[in-house]
Design an enzyme around this catalytic site. Structure first.
Site, PDB file in Angstrom:
ATOM      1  CB  THR A   1      86.088  77.004  54.846  1.00 20.43           C
ATOM      2  OG1 THR A   1      85.596  77.326  56.160  1.00 20.43           O
ATOM      3  CG2 THR A   1      86.726  75.627  54.856  1.00 20.43           C
TER       4      THR A   1
ATOM      5  CB  VAL B   1      88.983  74.110  58.290  1.00 22.51           C
ATOM      6  CG1 VAL B   1      89.348  73.797  56.845  1.00 22.51           C
ATOM      7  CG2 VAL B   1      89.157  72.875  59.160  1.00 22.51           C
TER       8      VAL B   1
ATOM      9  CG  ASP C   1      67.396  74.469  51.436  1.00 19.67           C
ATOM     10  OD1 ASP C   1      67.703  74.210  52.619  1.00 19.67           O
ATOM     11  OD2 ASP C   1      67.003  75.602  51.072  1.00 19.67           O
ATOM     12  CB  VAL C   2      69.758  70.440  55.107  1.00 16.38           C
ATOM     13  CG1 VAL C   2      70.879  69.773  54.314  1.00 16.38           C
ATOM     14  CG2 VAL C   2      70.231  71.727  55.769  1.00 16.38           C
TER      15      VAL C   2
ATOM     16  CE1 TYR D   1      78.900  76.451  63.221  1.00 17.73           C
ATOM     17  CE2 TYR D   1      80.405  76.558  65.092  1.00 17.73           C
ATOM     18  CZ  TYR D   1      80.082  76.075  63.839  1.00 17.73           C
ATOM     19  OH  TYR D   1      80.941  75.218  63.190  1.00 17.73           O
TER      20      TYR D   1
ATOM     21  CB  ILE E   1      84.955  71.010  55.439  1.00 18.16           C
ATOM     22  CG1 ILE E   1      85.956  71.964  56.120  1.00 18.16           C
ATOM     23  CG2 ILE E   1      85.128  69.584  55.965  1.00 18.16           C
ATOM     24  CD1 ILE E   1      85.630  72.265  57.584  1.00 18.16           C
TER      25      ILE E   1
HETATM   26  P1  NAP Z   1      81.394  76.869  54.563  1.00 18.47           P
HETATM   27  O1  NAP Z   1      82.580  77.020  53.695  1.00 18.47           O
HETATM   28  O2  NAP Z   1      80.696  78.077  55.068  1.00 18.47           O
HETATM   29  O3  NAP Z   1      80.349  75.903  53.823  1.00 18.47           O
HETATM   30  C1  NAP Z   1      79.100  75.684  54.382  1.00 18.47           C
HETATM   31  C2  NAP Z   1      78.318  74.858  53.392  1.00 18.47           C
HETATM   32  O4  NAP Z   1      76.992  74.628  53.961  1.00 18.47           O
HETATM   33  C3  NAP Z   1      78.090  75.569  52.058  1.00 18.47           C
HETATM   34  O5  NAP Z   1      78.202  74.622  51.019  1.00 18.47           O
HETATM   35  C4  NAP Z   1      76.670  76.071  52.175  1.00 18.47           C
HETATM   36  O6  NAP Z   1      76.007  76.206  50.929  1.00 18.47           O
HETATM   37  C5  NAP Z   1      76.046  74.917  52.948  1.00 18.47           C
HETATM   38  N1  NAP Z   1      74.714  75.216  53.457  1.00 18.47           N
HETATM   39  C6  NAP Z   1      74.330  76.204  54.303  1.00 18.47           C
HETATM   40  N2  NAP Z   1      72.987  76.156  54.482  1.00 18.47           N
HETATM   41  C7  NAP Z   1      72.535  75.110  53.749  1.00 18.47           C
HETATM   42  C8  NAP Z   1      71.270  74.544  53.499  1.00 18.47           C
HETATM   43  N3  NAP Z   1      70.154  75.061  54.058  1.00 18.47           N
HETATM   44  N4  NAP Z   1      71.170  73.443  52.705  1.00 18.47           N
HETATM   45  C9  NAP Z   1      72.278  72.900  52.141  1.00 18.47           C
HETATM   46  N5  NAP Z   1      73.501  73.418  52.293  1.00 18.47           N
HETATM   47  C10 NAP Z   1      73.630  74.509  53.094  1.00 18.47           C
HETATM   48  O7  NAP Z   1      81.758  76.027  55.886  1.00 18.47           O
HETATM   49  P2  NAP Z   1      82.906  74.927  56.186  1.00 18.47           P
HETATM   50  O8  NAP Z   1      83.960  75.607  56.932  1.00 18.47           O
HETATM   51  O9  NAP Z   1      83.208  74.151  54.979  1.00 18.47           O
HETATM   52  O10 NAP Z   1      82.106  74.034  57.254  1.00 18.47           O
HETATM   53  C11 NAP Z   1      81.659  72.713  56.985  1.00 18.47           C
HETATM   54  C12 NAP Z   1      81.258  72.104  58.312  1.00 18.47           C
HETATM   55  O11 NAP Z   1      82.376  72.113  59.235  1.00 18.47           O
HETATM   56  C13 NAP Z   1      80.125  72.848  59.022  1.00 18.47           C
HETATM   57  O12 NAP Z   1      79.270  71.915  59.642  1.00 18.47           O
HETATM   58  C14 NAP Z   1      80.869  73.658  60.070  1.00 18.47           C
HETATM   59  O13 NAP Z   1      80.045  73.989  61.171  1.00 18.47           O
HETATM   60  C15 NAP Z   1      81.972  72.693  60.449  1.00 18.47           C
HETATM   61  N6  NAP Z   1      83.120  73.332  61.084  1.00 18.47           N
HETATM   62  C16 NAP Z   1      83.903  74.195  60.374  1.00 18.47           C
HETATM   63  C17 NAP Z   1      84.998  74.773  61.015  1.00 18.47           C
HETATM   64  C18 NAP Z   1      85.917  75.704  60.285  1.00 18.47           C
HETATM   65  O14 NAP Z   1      86.873  76.198  60.906  1.00 18.47           O
HETATM   66  N7  NAP Z   1      85.739  75.976  59.008  1.00 18.47           N
HETATM   67  C19 NAP Z   1      85.274  74.490  62.367  1.00 18.47           C
HETATM   68  C20 NAP Z   1      84.447  73.611  63.053  1.00 18.47           C
HETATM   69  C21 NAP Z   1      83.372  73.032  62.398  1.00 18.47           C
HETATM   70  P3  NAP Z   1      75.862  77.645  50.147  1.00 18.47           P
HETATM   71  O15 NAP Z   1      77.124  77.797  49.344  1.00 18.47           O
HETATM   72  O16 NAP Z   1      74.621  77.459  49.326  1.00 18.47           O
HETATM   73  O17 NAP Z   1      75.727  78.699  51.211  1.00 18.47           O
END
Ligand code: NAP
Length: 228
Positions: A186, A184, A55-56, A151, A13
Site C-alpha cells: 500500500t 502489505v 476525520d478520526v 508508530y 487495506i
Molecule cells: P495507507 O495506504 O497509508 O492508508 C492509510 C489510511 O488512513 C488512508 O485512507 C488515510 O487517509 C487514512 N487516514 C490517515 N489519517 C486519518 C485521519 N486523521 N482520519 C481518517 N483517516 C485517516 O495505509 P495501509 O497500509 O492501508 O494501512 C491500513 C492499516 O494497516 C493502518 O492501521 C496501518 O498501520 C496498518 N498496517 C499496515 C501495514 C502495511 O504493511 N501496509 C503493516 C502493518 C499494519 P488519507 O488518504 O486522507 O491520507
C-alpha cells in the site's frame, strides 16, 4: 445484514476490507477524511455502500459521521479502526520531533478511542458488535525493536486500548480484537511489501465477522493469536 464502518477506507487495506465485507453482503460505510475520496472509493465497490466524511482526529467530524450513519442505518455493528499514519519511520528515537509523536498518537490511538466511544455504546445496547483495531507487529512489546518509534509506540498503545475495550464490553456480545495485516503493498507498506491488500485484509475481515463464541481481547496475525 450487519452494518460495518471502516475508517481510512479511501485506499489501501481499509478499502479492501470494505470490498470484502460488501462481498459478504454487509452494509458498508466507507469513511475517509476527504468526502470526495470516500465517494470515489465507494464507487469502486458493488453492494450496499455509503460514503461518509470522517476525520478520526476531529471530534465534530466523528459526531457528524455518527449522525449520518444513524440517519441512514440506525445502527453500526462492526467498527474497523484502520486509519493510521506512519511518520518519521526511519528516524532514531532521539531525533523524532514531538510533533510527529503527537500526530501519530492523535491519529493511531486517540482517533481509534474517540471513534469507539461514539459507536461502541450502541453495539452494547444492541448486545452485538465487532471491533477490529488494525495494529501492527511493530507494536508487539515482546519483540519491540527501535523501528519507527512513534508508530510502534502508537500501535502498542492501540493494543492496550483493545484490552481495555474488550474488558469493558466483556459479556455484552461485543468482541474486540487487534490484528496485524502483515507487510502489505500500500502507500504505507511500499512496493517491496510481501502481501497483497487481499491477503492483508483477510484476518481483519475474519475478526469483523466472528461468530458469537469468537475470541475477544486478543492480538492476531494470519488468523492466529500472537503474544502482545
Ligand atoms: P495507507 O495506504 O497509508 O492508508 C492509510 C489510511 O488512513 C488512508 O485512507 C488515510 O487517509 C487514512 N487516514 C490517515 N489519517 C486519518 C485521519 N486523521 N482520519 C481518517 N483517516 C485517516 O495505509 P495501509 O497500509 O492501508 O494501512 C491500513 C492499516 O494497516 C493502518 O492501521 C496501518 O498501520 C496498518 N498496517 C499496515 C501495514 C502495511 O504493511 N501496509 C503493516 C502493518 C499494519 P488519507 O488518504 O486522507 O491520507
Amino acid at each position: 445484514m450487519p452494518v460495518a464502518l471502516v475508517t481510512g477506507a479511501n485506499r489501501g487495506i481499509g478499502l479492501e476490507v470494505c470490498r470484502q465485507l460488501a462481498g459478504r453482503g454487509y452494509r458498508v460505510i466507507v469513511s475517509a477524511r476527504d468526502i470526495e475520496k470516500a465517494e470515489a472509493a465507494a464507487r469502486t465497490i458493488d453492494g450496499n455502500i455509503q460514503a461518509i466524511a470522517l476525520d478520526v482526529t476531529d471530534a465534530a467530524s466523528i459526531k457528524r459521521a455518527y449522525d449520518d450513519a444513524m440517519r441512514r442505518h440506525n445502527r453500526v455493528d462492526v467498527l474497523i479502526n484502520n486509519a493510521a499514519v506512519l511518520l518519521e519511520e526511519n528516524d532514531e528515537l532521539f531525533k523524532v520531533p514531538m510533533a510527529a509523536f503527537r500526530e501519530t498518537l492523535e491519529t493511531n490511538v486517540l482517533g481509534a478511542i474517540a471513534v469507539a466511544q461514539a459507536f461502541v455504546p450502541g453495539m452494547v445496547a444492541h448486545r452485538f458488535g465487532r471491533v477490529v483495531n488494525v495494529s501492527s507487529r511493530a507494536g508487539q512489546l515482546a519483540t519491540m525493536s527501535d523501528y519507527a518509534p512513534a508508530y510502534s509506540i502508537s500501535k502498542a498503545a492501540l493494543n492496550a486500548f483493545t484490552r481495555q475495550l474488550a474488558a469493558s464490553t466483556n459479556g455484552t456480545g461485543v468482541l474486540v480484537n487487534s490484528a496485524c495485516p502483515g507487510w502489505v503493498r500500500t502507500d504505507m507498506g511500499g512496493t517491496n511489501a510481501t502481501r497483497t491488500v487481499q491477503q492483508g485484509a483477510d484476518t481483519l475481515v475474519w475478526l469483523a465477522t466472528l461468530p458469537d463464541n469468537g475470541p475477544t481481547g486478543e492480538f492476531f496475525i494470519d488468523r492466529k493469536r500472537i503474544e502482545w
